[in-house]
Design an enzyme around this catalytic site. Sequence first.
Site, PDB file in Angstrom:
ATOM      1  CB  ILE A 156      -0.928  -0.106   1.221  1.00  0.00           C
ATOM      2  CG1 ILE A 156      -1.765  -1.470   1.208  1.00  0.00           C
ATOM      3  CG2 ILE A 156      -1.885   1.411   1.267  1.00  0.00           C
ATOM      4  CD1 ILE A 156      -2.313  -1.420   2.686  1.00  0.00           C
ATOM      5  N   GLY A 186       8.777   4.059   1.984  1.00  0.00           N
ATOM      6  CA  GLY A 186       8.090   3.668   2.972  1.00  0.00           C
ATOM      7  C   GLY A 186       6.519   3.623   2.691  1.00  0.00           C
ATOM      8  CB  SER A 187       3.684   2.730   2.088  1.00  0.00           C
ATOM      9  OG  SER A 187       2.587   2.911   2.039  1.00  0.00           O
ATOM     10  NE  ARG A 188      -1.982  -0.895   6.574  1.00  0.00           N
ATOM     11  CZ  ARG A 188      -3.218  -0.524   7.206  1.00  0.00           C
ATOM     12  NH1 ARG A 188      -3.137   0.574   7.528  1.00  0.00           N
ATOM     13  NH2 ARG A 188      -4.189  -1.368   7.188  1.00  0.00           N
TER      14      ARG A 188
END
Length: 218
Positions: A156, A186-188
């Site tokens: 995501i 970055g993120s998820r």
Amino acid sequence: MKIHREGSATILLTLLALAVINGFVYYFTKDYPVVTWGLLIVSIVFWLFIISFFRVPSRVFKADENLIIAPADGKVVVIEETYEAEYFKDKRLQVSIFMSPANVHVNRNPISGEIKLSQYHAGKYLVAWHPKSSTENERHTVVINNGKTEILVRQIAGALARRIVNYMKAGMKVQQNSEMGFIKFGSRVDLYLPIGTKVNVALNETVRNGQTVIATLA
């Protein structure tokens, strides 16, 4: 440690941009060495920070067909039962890992098996911890079948991460801990596991891709 291939262009372009900016500032402020040296130091620190985004540290991976290994570095921010609407269309156990800009950004396959689905979705860029980021943000969904069960992994994008890279294609056979993709800055990453799967991590726990055991398959 090595630098991931996804970072080559970004690192080079950043270096060129910083060189132009420093040259321009030096031309107009060469009589003020504090300014020119100060900018140079800040530029070097920033460039090294950009390089760190694309680092791939040397690791000894944990491999076991009965274990689900962390697909990403970061912090566990969600462990809950939820409805997965894209592929399973039923309740699953969701485990989500938040990747900060300081984390390693390589994503790895948590189990070995065959890729049953690899699907990109355009979307918004809500902050990665927003409850709707899993369904409304730009994302890429991968489903892996190991012959006994299927798990879903979803990369995501967030407010800063504006590019998801995914190397998976439907029908591919993959090995646990092989590279799935890369999320820039970055993120998820969300995991959707069968209900009843034993989770081996806790909320707010820090995990490492290829090494931390997220869960044990029944």
